[in-house]
Design an enzyme around this catalytic site. Structure first.
Site: not given
Length: 694
Positions: A414-415, A419, A472
């Site tokens: 995810h990070e 992103h 997100e």
């Protein structure tokens, strides 16, 4: 009786963040650096009280005065004499701990107000019987009068944070609405000003509207801690980073903060990691203004090795994402990705992972950093079987076993690759494009790209109210999609059947989280109060829509006879039906974001975010069931540091509401009376003014 949504239960979970071993291994110089960084973070974090609600700062001062004179244990006989039951006194302690943990009287995760779960007259009696009141009756009564009404009020508008009639916000004056926020954003863009460290106030005189953009700065002070910090900085990059922050906080300059952030990105592999400033825009109802936060943490070298391997494999994994190469950044700028044990996290809440800085221009062309907060993950997501809701019994043991490992994989993907991926198409002020507008094809339409970002426009300024949750959701989808990749799983040490179990629980956790997300939807205003939970609900909707029995959600009666629900996932269809659904949805999210297609993005995201009683699932009724069976998030107790001669000591506290309260009263001990009596925290920022008139 107060609705249970609006108070914290007496048995709420409280855990101490363990950083003892990490701190012990630091050198004396690193400990001193950590100490002064922590002081800067904690004092800066007082601004969050002002950013949360008009009454939060005075409630904070009231509590500090009470507990500084009498710790929680010493107040017990006072409470009994004042007529409180043991349950009511515990409710007061829980409220106080909640106020400290959230840095305000609204939950940091969900933006719902919480009030004391005891009668107002009982709390007043306790306040007036306290030693603090005995010593300073006039000031304490004035403090009580200034905040007691708002402290207990649950008028509709005060139940949640929001803009205009939808809730309370201190980022805007109470007479501002969405149209005012949009107008101000256009003005700020035209002046090349960032909204990150601003607030907006509207006045009307003689029929003429005037807008005042207030900029956070502290021109007369703010140099002391940073000068000390520079004496203990480990490198030139750290010194230049801190100098950028100093100029930013002194003069309210976001450009200076950007410059500090550039040196922060260059500070590779520090033993002590930190970041500070107006960072996340989740709580601004318009999505452009940052809440203040500051963290200090120590690198966990063993865990960080896994994330370093993930970074090294990024250029292999990124092409697996379901959008054309032209929609990916021209160059992947390999960031630091470390596992950290948090020493200090000042702000309204503590996340599990972070990808920063949030400045689009820096992220696109210069890079970013990722961190996973290991000691937070270790305690935040531990689950007791008897408290697991909405799952089949046969799933619960596997869920408990694999939730931690699967969430670690999800956070990493995810990070870093969520992103950290995806290009934004931009035409700068000089008319130069960062893409070929004559040949680039939109894969969703089959035609040339017709929209992009212009000049000073950013992702946040264009997509505003949906920007945080949309991004997100995109990052969560990347995590789901890439966790199917064997290389990604092997980096985290998962092979064969274990790897398949990690995938299953990661996907199951996501759809369950989507159902749990309904707690953070306000039906009265048809609005979402938490970006991540809205994102997870959207993903649940996408996977339900995929059909073919991939996800099943049904309403049932619980063992207690009350409404309940069950959600199941067919693990045999994750890599077929599930992967295809996420692949298509993720491509749409990236294309709409890259091309600044606000209308298309809103239509897509708002559509899946809708909570209704029509269709195959009555989500409004399911929301009532979720609220009936909800469990409040844990609160964290953080250590303090103090200088003793030439050394720095770590001061730890028990994982309880009393320990949390004690940590805050001791945190500001050095100048407590000055802080309280002159209400320095109410002057935490001197607001310089940039007038804007309609």
């Amino acid at each position: 009786m107060v609705d249970s949504q609006y108070y914290l239960p007496n048995d709420i979970g409280v855990s101490a963040l363990d950083c003892r071993e990490a701190f012990r291994l630091l050198s004396p110089r690193e400990k001193m650096y950590s100490h002064y960084l922590s002081r800067a973070a904690w004092y800066g974090g007082l601004a969050v009280l002002l950013q949360t609600s008009p009454e939060s700062a005075n409630i904070f001062v009231l509590l500090q005065k009470i507990f500084r004179k009498q710790p929680a244990a010493e107040l017990v006989p006072v409470a009994i004499a004042a007529g409180l039951t043991s349950e009511e006194y515990q409710a007061f302690l829980v409220y106080a701990a909640g106020l400290y943990a959230n840095m305000g009287n609204y939950k940091s995760f969900g933006d719902t107000k919480f009030v004391p779960n005891l009668p107002k007259d009982k709390l007043k009696a306790l306040v007036f019987a306290s030693q603090a009141f005995t010593e300073q009756p006039s000031e304490m009564e004035a403090l009580w009068d200034s905040c007691s009404s708002a402290l207990f009020s649950l008028e509709d508008k005060q139940k949640q944070l929001g803009l205009g009639s939808k809730g309370i916000t201190t980022y805007f004056s109470g007479n501002c609405g969405l149209e005012d926020a949009e107008l101000a954003q256009k003005f700020l863009d035209s002046q090349n000003l960032s909204a990150y460290n601003t607030r907006l106030f509207k006045t009307e005189k003689g029929g003429k509207l005037s807008y005042e953009v207030r900029l956070a700065s502290a021109v007369k002070s703010g140099t002391g801690c940073v000068c000390v910090l520079n004496a203990h900085a480990a490198s030139e990059n750290q010194k230049k980073m801190l100098e950028g922050y100093r100029r930013s906080f002194t003069f309210g300059s976001i450009d200076a903060h950007k410059e500090g952030s550039r040196f922060w990105i260059k500070d590779k592999g520090p033993i002590v990691e930190s970041y500070i400033g107006f960072i996340e825009s989740y709580r601004d109802p318009f999505g452009s203004r940052g809440e203040f936060e500051g963290f200090v943490a120590v690198v966990n070298k063993a865990m960080s090795e896994r994330f370093a391997k993930l970074v090294s494999s990024a250029e292999v994994l990124l092409p697996e994402l379901p959008w054309p190469r032209d929609f990916e950044k021209d160059t992947f700028l390999k960031p630091d990705f470390t596992s950290l044990d948090v020493l200090t996290f000042a702000g309204s809440g503590i996340p599990a992972g972070i990808n920063i800085p949030n400045y689009d221009d820096i992220r696109q062309s210069e890079g970013f950093k990722n961190v996973s907060l290991g000691n937070v993950l270790a305690v935040a997501y531990a689950t007791q079987k008897e408290k697991l809701t909405f799952l089949e019994e046969e799933d619960k043991d596997a869920y408990i076993k694999w939730k931690g490992p699967s969430f670690e994989v999800q956070v990493g993907l995810h990070e870093l690759l969520g992103h950290g991926s995806g290009k934004l198409f931009v035409q700068d002020d000089q008319g130069k494009f960062n893409f070929d507008q004559n040949t680039l094809i939109n894969p969703e339409t089959g035609e040339k790209v017709t929209s992009w970002y212009r000049g000073n426009e950013t992702w946040d300024s264009r997509f505003s109210t949906i920007a945080s949750s949309y991004e997100e959701c995109r990052a969560e989808c990347v995590g789901l999609y890439l966790c199917l990749n064997k290389l990604a799983l092997s980096i985290f040490g998962h092979e064969d059947q274990d790897a398949e179990d990690v995938v299953y629980i990661n996907w199951l956790n996501m759809v369950r989280a989507g159902l749990l997300g309904l707690e953070f939807y306000t039906s009265e205003s048809s609005s979402w109060r938490q970006a991540h939970m809205q994102a997870r609900f959207v993903i649940l909707r996408v996977l339900l829509e995929a059909g073919e029995g991939l996800v099943r959600l049904e309403e049932v009666a619980g063992a207690d006879g009350r409404p309940d629900a069950r959600i199941t996932l067919d693990r045999t269809k994750i890599r077929t039906v599930g992967k295809t659904a996420i692949q298509r949805f993720l491509c749409k999210l990236q294309v709409l974001k890259a091309t600044a297609d606000v209308a298309g993005g809103r239509a897509l995201y708002d559509g899946y975010s809708a909570v209704t009683d029509s269709g195959s699932h009555n989500f409004l009724r399911l929301r009532d069931t979720v609220l009936l069976r909800k469990e409040d998030r844990k609160m964290f107790v953080q250590a303090n540091t103090r200088v003793q001669g030439e050394a720095v000591e770590l001061v730890e506290y028990e994982g309880s509401v009393a320990g949390l309260i004690c940590s805050f009263t001791e945190r500001f001990q050095e100048d407590a009376e000055q802080l309280e009596n002159s209400h320095i925290l109410l002057k935490a920022f001197l607001w310089s003014h940039v007038p804007a008139t309609q």
